[in-house]
Design an enzyme around this catalytic site. Structure first.
Site, PDB file in Angstrom:
ATOM      1  CB  SER A  60      -8.256  27.200 -47.951  1.00 17.75           C
ATOM      2  OG  SER A  60      -9.094  28.337 -48.035  1.00 17.75           O
ATOM      3  CG  ASP A 210     -10.694  26.400 -44.727  1.00 16.75           C
ATOM      4  OD1 ASP A 210     -10.502  26.130 -43.530  1.00 16.75           O
ATOM      5  OD2 ASP A 210     -10.258  27.431 -45.255  1.00 16.75           O
TER       6      ASP A 210
END
Length: 346
Positions: A60, A210
């Site tokens: 992320s 993600d």
């Protein structure tokens, strides 16, 4: 590059955490400052993190930072400037993003992404072009592939089967490359569920979100990849692992209401401290002669700041600097370890 051929490996792991990644950069800034005071002045400045690490892994916001520092070879100051510029553009306050926390969370629970993925994509592409065109004599555009600066692996999730995926800047010995571009890798690792829509690429195409659902703390991915890269005739042992978090969560009850349960589930899938503690326990059971130096930096109680709340940057900065004032010895030990492994006296 300050690397020792055949020497022990230096690895960097960066957790996910939305805008709390600013804390990650401030911690790295302090490490780089301490390095700068000890590295020979004949070495070109500014120093770059990619000079001191053999492999970086991130998820992320940590994945985005790893790409910026590793593949795009940014300095810490360049990365900080880009990060501060990026956040308000991809997390705007107008429109359906306003309203109560409960209202926003329930909109997400119904499957509506809270933020515009097109804005994230546009800004990531712009950042890639602006940074890479600085490379003298080389022309880059948004189609620049995810290839080596410092080796980088970022974590994502195959949305359709909910399985962890690794996007690499180097060739794997056991898995074919997705051949993704820099911006696609950055976009995929940043596509936090509930916040941004997924992205599809590859042949055949796959949809990615993600990697926080599986590896919000990617330290095990980092070590696994290092073992895969440096094996056989290229075998090198791990000498130093630096793992940086984005806020240790406070203890809290699960709750018995819909909103409380949803918040608890969200916190569970993004918690990184359990992974960090388990990994540290595993290291303690290794033979002392083989055990790498391990440093974990993580500011406590920042989890109360939402992944998108960029207006809390000053709070994040203050909390991180306060934390760092208690970490002088650990930062010093971390820097000494990096310098020894680079073949430089400290």
């Amino acid at each position: 590059m300050m690397a020792v051929e055949g020497g022990k490996l230096r690895l960097l792991s960066l957790d996910g955490g939305g805008i709390r990644g600013l804390s990650t950069l401030i911690i790295l800034q302090r490490i780089m400052f301490a390095l700068d005071t000890k590295v020979d002045q004949a070495i070109e400045r500014p120093l770059r993190p990619c000079q001191f690490f053999d492999l970086m892994a991130g998820t992320s916001t940590g994945g985005l930072i790893a790409i910026m520092l590793g593949t795009m070879r940014m300095t810490i100051d360049e990365c900080l400037a880009a990060y501060l510029d990026l956040a308000p553009k991809i997390f705007p306050e107008e429109g359906f993003l306003s309203g109560s926390k409960a209202g926003r969370l329930f909109k997400s629970a119904r499957g509506t992404a809270r933020f515009d993925a097109a804005a994230l994509e546009r800004e990531v592409k712009r950042m890639v072009v602006e940074q890479l065109k600085k490379e003298e004599g080389v022309k880059f555009d948004e189609a620049a592939p995810l290839t080596e600066g410092c080796r980088v692996v970022v974590c994502a999730t195959n949305k359709d089967v909910n399985k962890a995926v690794r996007l690499r800047s180097y060739r794997s010995s056991w898995e074919p490359s997705t051949k993704c571009t820099i911006w696609q890798a950055a976009r995929a690792t940043s596509a936090a569920p509930l916040y941004f829509d997924s992205i599809a690429f590859g042949m055949p195409p796959m949809s990615y979100v993600d990697g926080g659902l599986h590896y919000n703390n990617p330290v095990r991915v980092l070590v696994d990849e290092a073992k895969s890269i440096w094996k056989g005739t290229l075998a090198r042992s791990v000498g130093c692992i630096i793992s940086i978090g984005t806020g240790a969560p406070p203890l809290s009850a699960v709750g018995d209401r819909g909103l409380e349960i949803l918040e608890s589930v969200k916190a569970t899938v993004t918690d990184t401290e359990d992974t960090a503690q388990e990994f540290e326990n595993e290291l303690e059971h290794m033979d002392a002669a083989e055990r790498p130096a391990y440093f974990r930096f993580n500011v406590h109680n920042m989890q109360k700041i939402g992944l998108e709340e960029w207006k809390e940057f000053q709070t994040l900065t203050g909390a991180t600097n306060d934390y760092l004032s208690t970490q002088r010895r650990e930062i010093g030990n971390c820097v000494d370890s990096l310098l020894r492994l680079a073949g430089m006296s400290s």
